[in-house]
Design a protein around this motif. Structure first.
Motif, mmCIF file in Angstrom:
data_model
loop_
_atom_site.group_PDB
_atom_site.id
_atom_site.type_symbol
_atom_site.label_atom_id
_atom_site.label_comp_id
_atom_site.label_asym_id
_atom_site.label_seq_id
_atom_site.Cartn_x
_atom_site.Cartn_y
_atom_site.Cartn_z
ATOM 1 N N LEU A 1 0.854 -1.291 0.061
ATOM 2 C CA LEU A 1 -0.121 0.089 0.138
ATOM 3 C C LEU A 1 0.984 1.208 0.129
ATOM 4 C CD1 LEU A 1 -2.533 -1.095 2.534
ATOM 5 C CD2 LEU A 1 -2.919 -1.165 0.018
ATOM 6 N N THR A 2 0.366 2.282 -0.541
ATOM 7 C CA THR A 2 1.140 3.674 -0.602
ATOM 8 C C THR A 2 -0.076 4.608 -0.254
ATOM 9 O OG1 THR A 2 0.330 3.957 -2.805
ATOM 10 C CG2 THR A 2 2.518 3.111 -2.708
ATOM 11 N N GLY A 3 0.450 5.543 0.978
ATOM 12 C CA GLY A 3 -0.361 6.602 1.537
ATOM 13 C C GLY A 3 -0.875 5.714 2.826
ATOM 14 N N PRO A 4 -1.729 6.701 3.389
ATOM 15 C CA PRO A 4 -2.443 6.295 4.589
ATOM 16 C C PRO A 4 -3.623 5.483 4.340
ATOM 17 C CG PRO A 4 -2.568 8.649 4.540
ATOM 18 C CD PRO A 4 -1.693 8.227 3.251
ATOM 19 N N PHE A 5 -3.983 4.563 5.429
ATOM 20 C CA PHE A 5 -5.188 3.523 5.166
ATOM 21 C C PHE A 5 -5.633 3.178 6.547
ATOM 22 C CE2 PHE A 5 -1.754 0.530 5.832
ATOM 23 C CZ PHE A 5 -2.295 -0.516 6.440
#
Length: 170
Positions: free
Chosen positions: A133-137
């Motif tokens: 994953l890239t970025g917040p989640f």
């Protein structure tokens, strides 16, 4: 006197005490049962499982019986661990609780710490997933009461800490 009777007769008397549904009598039955732990055989598991199904209806009974008698049986016969795994996914909350509390005392002595419920596999899969994953989640863990969500999250948080990965838990 009770010690003059054999295991079969004592277990029969224990079942009679359990039928009363009084906590005090159940605690006596569980004490008598535990005193026979050196005589346990693998097929006693079926009897104990029946007692949980029929007579365990509160935390005191569950914890007393499973922390001592069931734990002693499983320690003596570790091949019964898969039965605890079956209990852990039961619809019956007392079986789910029994699966967990049976291992508390052995775990305090360092036994069965190899994650018998195989949560490590799930953590590994999730770690692989989040690494892509890239970025917040945001992720949530949802399951029935007593299925080990908190334990799983604590194990996962420890893995995240060990790997120096940021996370927020609330």
């Amino acid at each position: 006197q009770i010690h003059d009777h054999g295991k079969t007769e004592i277990f029969r008397l224990c079942e009679e005490l359990l039928r009363s549904d009084y906590n005090e009598e159940a605690l006596i039955a569980f004490d008598w049962t535990y005193r026979l732990h050196d005589q346990y055989q693998p097929d006693d598991f079926t009897l104990f499982e029946g007692w949980i199904e029929r007579y365990i209806n509160n935390w005191a009974k569950c914890d007393t019986f499973c922390n001592h008698s069931v734990a002693a049986l499983v320690e003596k016969y570790p091949q019964l661990i898969p039965e605890l795994k079956r209990w852990a996914i039961s619809d019956n909350r007392w079986f789910r609780r029994a699966a967990a509390v049976t291992l508390i005392i052995p775990a305090k002595r360092g036994e069965f710490l190899n994650d018998i419920f195989e949560r490590e596999k799930n953590i590994t899969v999730l770690m692989q997933l989040i690494s892509t994953l890239t970025g917040p989640f945001v992720m949530s863990i949802d399951s029935k009461w007593g299925t080990g969500k908190t334990t799983f999250l604590r194990m996962w948080m420890q893995k995240l800490k060990n790997d120096k990965r940021p996370f927020l838990y609330f």
